[in-house]
Design a protein around this motif. Sequence first.
Motif, PDB file in Angstrom:
ATOM      1  N   GLY B  29     -40.466   2.092  68.938  1.00 46.82           N
ATOM      2  CA  GLY B  29     -41.009   0.821  69.420  1.00 46.82           C
ATOM      3  C   GLY B  29     -41.292   1.015  70.900  1.00 46.82           C
ATOM      4  O   GLY B  29     -42.353   1.489  71.303  1.00 46.82           O
ATOM      5  N   THR B  32     -37.370   3.758  74.222  1.00 48.25           N
ATOM      6  CA  THR B  32     -36.404   3.951  75.318  1.00 48.25           C
ATOM      7  C   THR B  32     -35.182   4.774  74.908  1.00 48.25           C
ATOM      8  O   THR B  32     -34.667   5.551  75.704  1.00 48.25           O
ATOM      9  CB  THR B  32     -35.936   2.601  75.896  1.00 48.25           C
ATOM     10  OG1 THR B  32     -35.367   1.820  74.841  1.00 48.25           O
ATOM     11  CG2 THR B  32     -37.075   1.830  76.519  1.00 48.25           C
ATOM     12  N   THR B  33     -34.723   4.603  73.666  1.00 43.39           N
ATOM     13  CA  THR B  33     -33.553   5.401  73.250  1.00 43.39           C
ATOM     14  C   THR B  33     -33.965   6.845  73.000  1.00 43.39           C
ATOM     15  O   THR B  33     -33.227   7.771  73.312  1.00 43.39           O
ATOM     16  CB  THR B  33     -32.911   4.849  71.952  1.00 43.39           C
ATOM     17  OG1 THR B  33     -33.907   4.816  70.939  1.00 43.39           O
ATOM     18  CG2 THR B  33     -32.348   3.472  72.135  1.00 43.39           C
ATOM     19  N   THR B 105     -38.246  -3.222  72.678  1.00 43.60           N
ATOM     20  CA  THR B 105     -38.851  -4.142  71.714  1.00 43.60           C
ATOM     21  C   THR B 105     -37.784  -4.802  70.838  1.00 43.60           C
ATOM     22  O   THR B 105     -36.673  -4.288  70.699  1.00 43.60           O
ATOM     23  CB  THR B 105     -39.838  -3.408  70.781  1.00 43.60           C
ATOM     24  OG1 THR B 105     -39.105  -2.437  70.018  1.00 43.60           O
ATOM     25  CG2 THR B 105     -40.953  -2.720  71.551  1.00 43.60           C
TER      26      THR B 105
HETATM   27  C1  LIG Z   1     -30.625   1.206  81.195  1.00 42.03           C
HETATM   28  C2  LIG Z   1     -30.669   0.430  79.926  1.00 42.03           C
HETATM   29  C3  LIG Z   1     -29.853  -0.678  79.801  1.00 42.03           C
HETATM   30  C4  LIG Z   1     -29.889  -1.424  78.623  1.00 42.03           C
HETATM   31  N1  LIG Z   1     -29.093  -2.516  78.499  1.00 42.03           N
HETATM   32  C5  LIG Z   1     -29.114  -3.243  77.372  1.00 42.03           C
HETATM   33  C6  LIG Z   1     -28.307  -4.397  77.224  1.00 42.03           C
HETATM   34  O1  LIG Z   1     -27.554  -4.761  78.105  1.00 42.03           O
HETATM   35  N2  LIG Z   1     -28.421  -5.099  76.074  1.00 42.03           N
HETATM   36  C7  LIG Z   1     -29.257  -4.736  75.057  1.00 42.03           C
HETATM   37  O2  LIG Z   1     -29.326  -5.405  74.057  1.00 42.03           O
HETATM   38  N3  LIG Z   1     -30.040  -3.643  75.173  1.00 42.03           N
HETATM   39  C8  LIG Z   1     -29.979  -2.900  76.295  1.00 42.03           C
HETATM   40  N4  LIG Z   1     -30.796  -1.810  76.420  1.00 42.03           N
HETATM   41  C9  LIG Z   1     -31.742  -1.501  75.344  1.00 42.03           C
HETATM   42  C10 LIG Z   1     -31.134  -0.718  74.193  1.00 42.03           C
HETATM   43  O3  LIG Z   1     -30.055   0.067  74.598  1.00 42.03           O
HETATM   44  C11 LIG Z   1     -32.203   0.124  73.537  1.00 42.03           C
HETATM   45  O4  LIG Z   1     -32.704   1.034  74.499  1.00 42.03           O
HETATM   46  C12 LIG Z   1     -33.347  -0.680  73.038  1.00 42.03           C
HETATM   47  O5  LIG Z   1     -32.898  -1.768  72.332  1.00 42.03           O
HETATM   48  C13 LIG Z   1     -34.246   0.125  72.134  1.00 42.03           C
HETATM   49  O6  LIG Z   1     -35.464  -0.560  72.013  1.00 42.03           O
HETATM   50  P1  LIG Z   1     -36.814   0.272  71.843  1.00 42.03           P
HETATM   51  O7  LIG Z   1     -37.863  -0.678  71.467  1.00 42.03           O
HETATM   52  O8  LIG Z   1     -37.056   1.117  73.023  1.00 42.03           O
HETATM   53  O9  LIG Z   1     -36.408   1.166  70.588  1.00 42.03           O
HETATM   54  P2  LIG Z   1     -36.757   2.683  70.290  1.00 42.03           P
HETATM   55  O10 LIG Z   1     -36.033   3.571  71.221  1.00 42.03           O
HETATM   56  O11 LIG Z   1     -38.215   2.837  70.160  1.00 42.03           O
HETATM   57  O12 LIG Z   1     -36.108   2.795  68.832  1.00 42.03           O
HETATM   58  C14 LIG Z   1     -34.739   2.586  68.601  1.00 42.03           C
HETATM   59  C15 LIG Z   1     -34.470   2.758  67.090  1.00 42.03           C
HETATM   60  O13 LIG Z   1     -35.155   1.746  66.378  1.00 42.03           O
HETATM   61  C16 LIG Z   1     -36.123   2.280  65.478  1.00 42.03           C
HETATM   62  N5  LIG Z   1     -37.257   1.369  65.542  1.00 42.03           N
HETATM   63  C17 LIG Z   1     -37.930   0.955  66.653  1.00 42.03           C
HETATM   64  N6  LIG Z   1     -38.834   0.016  66.339  1.00 42.03           N
HETATM   65  C18 LIG Z   1     -38.753  -0.162  64.994  1.00 42.03           C
HETATM   66  C19 LIG Z   1     -39.427  -1.010  64.062  1.00 42.03           C
HETATM   67  N7  LIG Z   1     -40.365  -1.902  64.427  1.00 42.03           N
HETATM   68  N8  LIG Z   1     -39.100  -0.919  62.744  1.00 42.03           N
HETATM   69  C20 LIG Z   1     -38.138  -0.056  62.345  1.00 42.03           C
HETATM   70  N9  LIG Z   1     -37.472   0.761  63.169  1.00 42.03           N
HETATM   71  C21 LIG Z   1     -37.762   0.699  64.491  1.00 42.03           C
HETATM   72  C22 LIG Z   1     -36.354   3.699  65.954  1.00 42.03           C
HETATM   73  O14 LIG Z   1     -36.720   4.548  64.893  1.00 42.03           O
HETATM   74  C23 LIG Z   1     -34.995   4.061  66.522  1.00 42.03           C
HETATM   75  O15 LIG Z   1     -34.111   4.440  65.487  1.00 42.03           O
HETATM   76  C24 LIG Z   1     -30.755  -1.042  77.569  1.00 42.03           C
HETATM   77  C25 LIG Z   1     -31.569   0.078  77.703  1.00 42.03           C
HETATM   78  C26 LIG Z   1     -31.537   0.810  78.858  1.00 42.03           C
HETATM   79  C27 LIG Z   1     -32.409   1.995  78.965  1.00 42.03           C
END
Ligand SMILES: Cc1cc2nc3c(=O)[nH]c(=O)nc-3n(C[C@H](O)[C@H](O)[C@H](O)COP(=O)(O)OP(=O)(O)OC[C@H]3O[C@@H](n4cnc5c(N)ncnc54)[C@H](O)[C@@H]3O)c2cc1C
Lengths: 153, 275
Positions: B29, B32-33, B105
């Motif tokens: 999405g 970030t992870t 996201t």
């Molecule tokens: C410095 C930092 C601090 C943070 N602090 C917090 C916090 O305090 N609280 C909090 O809630 N979050 C926090 N986050 C965010 C959290 O840790 C994750 O990074 C974030 O939720 C992942 O979102 P993404 O859209 O980047 O997912 P991605 O990294 O793109 O994906 C994460 C997982 O979800 C799957 N995925 C993604 N989108 C979909 C979809 N539409 N359908 C099915 N599977 C999908 C991927 O395959 C993967 O397994 C923080 C992140 C960072 C970098």
Amino acid sequence: MELKLNINDKLHVLDIEPGDLLVDVLRKSGYKSVKIGCREGTCGTCTILLNGNAVNSCLVFAADCEGASIHSVESLGTMAEPHPLQEAFVKHGATQCGYCNPGSLLSAKALLNEKPDPTEEEVKEALDGNLCRCTGYVKRIEAILAASKKMRS
Amino acid sequence: MSKIKKFYRPENLDTALELLSDEKNMVIGGGTTVAMNVPGSISGLVSLKKLQLSEMKVTGSKVEIGGGTTAQELYKWEGINNVWGGILTSACRNIGSTLTRNLVTVGGNIVSVFPWSDIPVVLMLLDGNVVSTGNNKVPFQKYFEKSPVSQGYGKDKIITGIEIEKNTGNEGYFWETFQKTKVDFAMTTICGLIKTENKIVKELRLAIGAVSVLPVRLTGVENALIGKELTESALREALKKEFENVKIRDDFRVSKGYICEVTENLIVKNLMKGL
Ligand SMILES: Cc1cc2nc3c(=O)[nH]c(=O)nc-3n(C[C@H](O)[C@H](O)[C@H](O)COP(=O)(O)OP(=O)(O)OC[C@H]3O[C@@H](n4cnc5c(N)ncnc54)[C@H](O)[C@@H]3O)c2cc1C
């Protein structure tokens, strides 16, 4: 793979690896104001504007930015003609070592683009991802509020 | 040198699912992870950016939020800040920083479900569904029973959005998190809803996160208190009993006893204040 990016309003066609992160691609392309810090989205030194939004470029895959518009601090102003935000950072003592400044300035720019007259709370929130370990936080808030005033007048 | 050899940006869900049938590929999405840590066997990424999954709309009593909506878009959206007492807005505000919220996201946050993830705790409280490819709908509480990845989300199921039923009103809500600094990961997060009539609890919902691997709905406490007058002693007793059944995770920052005490005190403070 080929990547088309619009960096600071100039089209670039770059040759990248599919897993390259945006921070590295920008630095390799000469945009050295985009700093490397924590590489985990905590410090904000790699902040850039991606389609107008301030983001950590260390958490973005460059390949996912095909066709995107990117702004680094090089787009703000020059030594001869600094942007009001840059001027205010100097005037209010919001800069010491300078490492966090590009990121802080871009977060401030994104805020002022959206809200030309922000409150102190809004400034704090917009810069909540830009750590500063020498100047601290009071001066840059003062600087941003002063720049916003100047830009409106 | 990155392990990623291919990067795909499909233009429709069918192509995305086809690409995901190759086990070397992974959906992202915000990414970030994955940007921080590419899982061992993965060499291809499938981005959802071109799928236009970031629509947010209110239709009658239903609020629909696309899976590609960023935490910042959701936080700023007026459509949600008066629904369920604005607790989803508060939760989104707490995610990382403005810089990360502009990337994270909704889909990524509810699939990765880190213990501290903010959106899942609130969804545990609400009426609504996680919507995935094929218009499959799963109620929030069922969705978070098991790790979403183990249920195939992100593999053969792409989350297209979430849908939330609007609340009926007259309830009191709270959401609070406990962390060392604003950008620290939560040690405990609580949220709840209460409706009373002549001091008698008519409706009570409580959910907690961060203390356990997945968010938990405190149904034992809810059942013990509904239909009764809410007193601090009854609430504390019910919470202590319920915590015996919650699997508290190891957290190097806090002891299990301490975090249970903090969680209990936060819930008591918020509920008793609301009366
Ligand atoms: C410095 C930092 C601090 C943070 N602090 C917090 C916090 O305090 N609280 C909090 O809630 N979050 C926090 N986050 C965010 C959290 O840790 C994750 O990074 C974030 O939720 C992942 O979102 P993404 O859209 O980047 O997912 P991605 O990294 O793109 O994906 C994460 C997982 O979800 C799957 N995925 C993604 N989108 C979909 C979809 N539409 N359908 C099915 N599977 C999908 C991927 O395959 C993967 O397994 C923080 C992140 C960072 C970098």
